[in-house]
Enzyme design. Sequence first.
Site, mmCIF file in Angstrom:
data_model
loop_
_atom_site.group_PDB
_atom_site.id
_atom_site.type_symbol
_atom_site.label_atom_id
_atom_site.label_comp_id
_atom_site.label_asym_id
_atom_site.label_seq_id
_atom_site.Cartn_x
_atom_site.Cartn_y
_atom_site.Cartn_z
ATOM 1 N N LYS A 113 -3.037 -38.272 10.293
ATOM 2 C CA LYS A 113 -2.080 -37.154 10.354
ATOM 3 C C LYS A 113 -2.433 -36.101 9.290
ATOM 4 O O LYS A 113 -2.331 -34.903 9.531
ATOM 5 C CB LYS A 113 -0.644 -37.644 10.147
ATOM 6 C CG LYS A 113 -0.050 -38.433 11.292
ATOM 7 C CD LYS A 113 0.072 -37.688 12.603
ATOM 8 C CE LYS A 113 1.164 -36.650 12.617
ATOM 9 N NZ LYS A 113 1.350 -36.057 13.974
ATOM 10 N N TYR A 165 -2.983 -44.400 9.838
ATOM 11 C CA TYR A 165 -2.079 -43.450 10.509
ATOM 12 C C TYR A 165 -1.881 -42.188 9.667
ATOM 13 O O TYR A 165 -2.134 -41.072 10.120
ATOM 14 C CB TYR A 165 -0.711 -44.113 10.790
ATOM 15 C CG TYR A 165 0.381 -43.103 11.087
ATOM 16 C CD1 TYR A 165 0.357 -42.340 12.251
ATOM 17 C CD2 TYR A 165 1.432 -42.890 10.179
ATOM 18 C CE1 TYR A 165 1.350 -41.391 12.511
ATOM 19 C CE2 TYR A 165 2.430 -41.948 10.440
ATOM 20 C CZ TYR A 165 2.374 -41.196 11.601
ATOM 21 O OH TYR A 165 3.351 -40.257 11.852
ATOM 22 N N THR A 171 4.246 -35.634 9.330
ATOM 23 C CA THR A 171 5.021 -36.680 8.667
ATOM 24 C C THR A 171 4.974 -36.566 7.140
ATOM 25 O O THR A 171 4.002 -36.046 6.583
ATOM 26 C CB THR A 171 4.458 -38.056 9.094
ATOM 27 O OG1 THR A 171 5.020 -39.076 8.289
ATOM 28 C CG2 THR A 171 2.939 -38.124 8.927
ATOM 29 N N ASP A 172 5.990 -37.123 6.494
ATOM 30 C CA ASP A 172 5.973 -37.158 5.021
ATOM 31 C C ASP A 172 4.968 -38.184 4.491
ATOM 32 O O ASP A 172 4.652 -38.192 3.305
ATOM 33 C CB ASP A 172 7.380 -37.462 4.478
ATOM 34 C CG ASP A 172 7.940 -38.807 4.924
ATOM 35 O OD1 ASP A 172 7.304 -39.485 5.747
ATOM 36 O OD2 ASP A 172 9.034 -39.182 4.438
ATOM 37 N N GLU A 173 4.477 -39.058 5.393
ATOM 38 C CA GLU A 173 3.553 -40.111 4.930
ATOM 39 C C GLU A 173 2.233 -39.553 4.412
ATOM 40 O O GLU A 173 1.497 -40.247 3.723
ATOM 41 C CB GLU A 173 3.290 -41.122 6.046
ATOM 42 C CG GLU A 173 4.551 -41.804 6.499
ATOM 43 C CD GLU A 173 4.336 -43.165 7.150
ATOM 44 O OE1 GLU A 173 3.213 -43.668 7.124
ATOM 45 O OE2 GLU A 173 5.320 -43.707 7.672
#
Length: 335
Positions: A154, A150, A123-125
């Site tokens: 990741k 989260y 993810t870009d998060e």
Amino acid sequence: MKVLVTGGAGFIGSNFILYWLKKYTRDEIINLDKLTYAGNLENLKTIENSKNYQFVKGDIVNKKLVDKVMKGVDMVVHFAAESHVDRSILDPAPFVKTNVEGTYVLLEAALKNKIKRFHHVSTDEVFGALPLHTEEKFNPQTAYNPHSPYSASKAGSDHLVRAYHTTYDLPITISNCSNNYGPYQFPEKLIPLAVTNLLEGKKVPVYGDGLYVRDWLYVEDHVRAIDLILHKGKVGKTYLVGGLTDDIPNRQVVEEILKIMGKGENFIEYVKDRPGHDRRYSIDWSEIKKELGWQPKHSFKEGLKKTIEWYIKNKDWWQRVKSGSYKAYYKKQYK
Ligand code: NAD
Ligand code: DAU
């Protein structure tokens, strides 16, 4: 080609399997999924009896099982994860277990079974947040700076995947993608939550001032990017995948949905903000465009219309999903 997909009963994983079996009719897919609250075999009804598809119910943390299902597999496409930021704030434990430890177990088995490609869907998060009203975008050089349990879990999994390439030469690729939307998305995420609430005559909860920005990508475009990375991507490389939206704040996303569904702005309800809420995400996907020729096909307007139509047509799917434990989660999260 024998492909092991983890988390294939979830939103993106099931879209991937449906796409893959339609395009690569000779390939075999094994779908390993624990069927958490987010996993739904109904998504795969149309292919469940195909000769080249097999479902295995199980946890990616289970070493013995993972080793067994990886025998004879050529490629692993790893989607399985706890994926919802709000749930990670309520309880980080399953995020650390599945996203970090689960990925480690898969990597060990991939080494042992001499997997030809291990693709990690991320993810870009992991990059943190960008300021509003700037041209800044996440790019392949952006440093990791995750803010939620989260995204931190990741980020941990991404580092492990890279380390297994650098240290043990495992042939990996990674994709860090922005916010997906489309058919089969669990209605805890903003777009399906808004659409299904409106179909039920309920209001849409918008966090804080509603001026948070996400980079929206129609799920089929993400799946096409993974396909290209698997076939043409460079081993060891990370690809950034993003959408076509020009900084649309959440408030406007919801307004677009209201417009398409013929509802007024009185259906918006501003609620308490998410702790540690990332202000803005935006992806520079010029590298994957240049190298692999990928770019999104769906404009946000087109993708949103298709998505709303899907939820209107598939009332049974989301009404079943929204019963039971979903109600308890909703009450806890929004009261
Ligand atoms: P999802 O929550 O819809 O699905 C996750 C799937 O993983 C479910 O089927 C669930 O049963 C399964 N699963 C969870 N824990 C498991 C375990 N321990 N063992 C086996 N299976 C398990 O998630 P999604 O939105 O489809 O996301 C898929 C992947 O893509 C995730 O890794 C996520 O981090 C990443 N991602 C998602 C988005 C997005 O916008 N949804 C964007 C970028 C990246
Ligand atoms: O950026 C990629 C990520 O996108 C993925 O890695 C995650 O798996 C996925 O869940 C998604 O994370 P977000 O937190 O950005 O998605 P979500 O749909 O939960 O929220 C989108 C935006 O809408 C965010 O700014 C929070 C806001 N929001 C969300 C919900 C659920 C609201 O205002 N109200 C809501 O009820």
